[in-house]
Design a protein around this motif. Sequence first.
Motif, PDB file in Angstrom:
ATOM      1  N   TRP A 300       0.975  -1.309   0.126  1.00 24.70           N
ATOM      2  CA  TRP A 300      -0.157   0.104   0.035  1.00 24.70           C
ATOM      3  C   TRP A 300       0.799   1.245  -0.091  1.00 24.70           C
ATOM      4  O   TRP A 300       0.595   2.043  -0.861  1.00 24.70           O
ATOM      5  CB  TRP A 300      -0.757   0.122   1.361  1.00 24.70           C
ATOM      6  N   ARG A 303       2.495   1.770  -3.631  1.00 22.28           N
ATOM      7  CA  ARG A 303       1.452   2.414  -4.583  1.00 22.28           C
ATOM      8  C   ARG A 303       1.193   4.005  -4.181  1.00 22.28           C
ATOM      9  O   ARG A 303       1.350   4.635  -5.309  1.00 22.28           O
ATOM     10  CB  ARG A 303       0.231   1.478  -4.398  1.00 22.28           C
ATOM     11  N   THR A 304       1.053   4.157  -2.886  1.00 25.42           N
ATOM     12  CA  THR A 304       0.735   5.549  -2.651  1.00 25.42           C
ATOM     13  C   THR A 304       2.034   6.339  -2.824  1.00 25.42           C
ATOM     14  O   THR A 304       1.817   7.483  -3.528  1.00 25.42           O
ATOM     15  CB  THR A 304       0.440   5.532  -1.047  1.00 25.42           C
ATOM     16  N   LYS A 307       2.392   7.302  -6.446  1.00 24.96           N
ATOM     17  CA  LYS A 307       1.222   7.967  -6.985  1.00 24.96           C
ATOM     18  C   LYS A 307       1.508   9.526  -6.422  1.00 24.96           C
ATOM     19  O   LYS A 307       1.609  10.490  -7.168  1.00 24.96           O
ATOM     20  CB  LYS A 307      -0.097   7.487  -6.569  1.00 24.96           C
ATOM     21  N   HIS A 308       1.775   9.763  -5.155  1.00 25.18           N
ATOM     22  CA  HIS A 308       1.557  10.941  -4.668  1.00 25.18           C
ATOM     23  C   HIS A 308       2.941  11.613  -4.690  1.00 25.18           C
ATOM     24  O   HIS A 308       2.998  12.831  -4.505  1.00 25.18           O
ATOM     25  CB  HIS A 308       1.032  10.719  -3.144  1.00 25.18           C
ATOM     26  N   SER A 321      -2.148  15.232  -1.163  1.00 26.84           N
ATOM     27  CA  SER A 321      -0.709  14.283  -1.410  1.00 26.84           C
ATOM     28  C   SER A 321      -0.001  14.223  -0.252  1.00 26.84           C
ATOM     29  O   SER A 321       0.724  13.295   0.195  1.00 26.84           O
ATOM     30  CB  SER A 321       0.101  14.604  -2.506  1.00 26.84           C
ATOM     31  N   GLN A 324      -1.518  11.943   2.262  1.00 27.09           N
ATOM     32  CA  GLN A 324      -1.332  10.359   1.968  1.00 27.09           C
ATOM     33  C   GLN A 324       0.081  10.136   2.015  1.00 27.09           C
ATOM     34  O   GLN A 324       0.386   8.780   2.672  1.00 27.09           O
ATOM     35  CB  GLN A 324      -1.617  10.308   0.277  1.00 27.09           C
ATOM     36  N   ALA A 328       1.540   6.867   4.336  1.00 27.42           N
ATOM     37  CA  ALA A 328       2.397   5.891   3.647  1.00 27.42           C
ATOM     38  C   ALA A 328       3.569   5.733   4.320  1.00 27.42           C
ATOM     39  O   ALA A 328       4.042   4.553   4.543  1.00 27.42           O
ATOM     40  CB  ALA A 328       2.863   6.325   2.310  1.00 27.42           C
TER      41      ALA A 328
END
Length: 496
Positions: A300, A303-304, A307-308, A321, A324, A328
């Motif tokens: 998790w 992936r986070t 992306k961010h 972001s 998140q 993360a």
Amino acid sequence: MSSAGASRNVIRRLISAAQHTACPCHGCRTGGAHNPIHALQQMRKYATPVESLPVEKEYAFEVAAANLRFGEGVTREVGMDFKNMNARKVAVFTDPNVAKLPPAKMAIQSLEAQQDVPFVVYDRVVAEPTEESWRDAIAWARQQDCSHFLAVGGGSVMDTAKAANLFTVYKDADLFDFINAPVGQGLPIREKLRPLIAVPTTAGTGSETTGTAILDITSMAFKTGISNRAMKPVLGIVDTLNTRTCSRELHISAGLDVLFHSLESYTAIPYNERIPRPANPILRPAYQGSNPVADIFSMWALRTTVKHLPRIAKNPGDHESLSQMMLAASFAGIGFGNAGVHLCHGISYPISGLNKKGPKYKYPGYNVDHPIIPHGVTVALPAPAVFQFTAPSSPDRHREALAIFRDTSPSDPSITAIPDNAIGAHLYEAIARFLDGLGVPRGLKAVGYSKADIPALVEGTIPQRRVLDLAPGIGDVAGEDGREHLTRIIENSMEY
């Protein structure tokens, strides 16, 4: 390096991957079945074959993490937390920069609001702590004899507070009594430590969830640390407001730490392949190898971050972001805090330590008066070469990682069409492209290292047994085969 030159390097590597296996066992070709035991024996050409080791493998894993409180503005609750714990006296740890910023001010105000919770402040924590800075903090903490600890800052602050807590309880112990073997004695922690609450102000180390604390042993020119579940905070307060004052460079460096905490823990050897099995549960290390629980948190977080983190690099004011990435960092902390990290971190420690006497590189965007390559950057510099090396150990896991970097699924035909022996080369390129997008220096040469430094970097990596023993495919790291592989990885990390 020009874009044309970089493109030619990409083409050469991918052609090589198509023709030859990326597997470090050398002689293994793409044709025919791949026998992993035979491959490992070839790779460990100077080491004892795995199947003949008269040592029992691990059969269990444990899950340990601090309690977490996640939300906007939750730092203001910390005074009530100490009141609820009947704190006699709180030692507040921070650094000179954070002490001036809203997170520390909010924490202090929260403590001041509780009339019967006295506290004292230590604001001399240094970025990238050293043996000297830890000893100063420990001496202060022993003199203050506080019942509870509060850390407000990044990983350096949280790690320093953990060490001060440990050596306040063990008043007569020397620093090296608990530092990880073989650098120190690595003694088990049998006494109960005092409650520590950690308030991170960066989205990076995940130290608010773990029992790990890292320092730079300047006399040896590398980093090491103490890793024990007993040192984990009783509570991590993950306040999404607390990273809004960070510079873009700090966001990126911290985020890179999250990225490779996740990927290293997911690709570490499985927990039931680790040796030896502990004779007593208290001897079971915090870093145990990949396991089903750590895998969930690590993936998790990976992936986070993919992306961010690029969004934050483009717009450090992207509050969604930033939030998140805070989550993360904590998720990755739970992942690697129970599974461990391996080669990227092991190699990063001498990269950081030798910089002070060698290249003396001072990374832009850091308000310090000494040479520094931020931890996240030192971890990222060898990463493309590391995962090209480790890919043959678990092609499916590395294939999943490749899919994440390419923003697709492992079942996508563009991913499934890649043969196992080429996954490493493709992942190399995907990681390198991701780092390019963040403006990370393109290899060790870009921060001042040369080929002449490779032997010293290898020698500084060898003592990192706490993490290297979790590295797939490295063999006997202290033997000739381990040195050979580390040398090749670092050579391939000089530029890309």
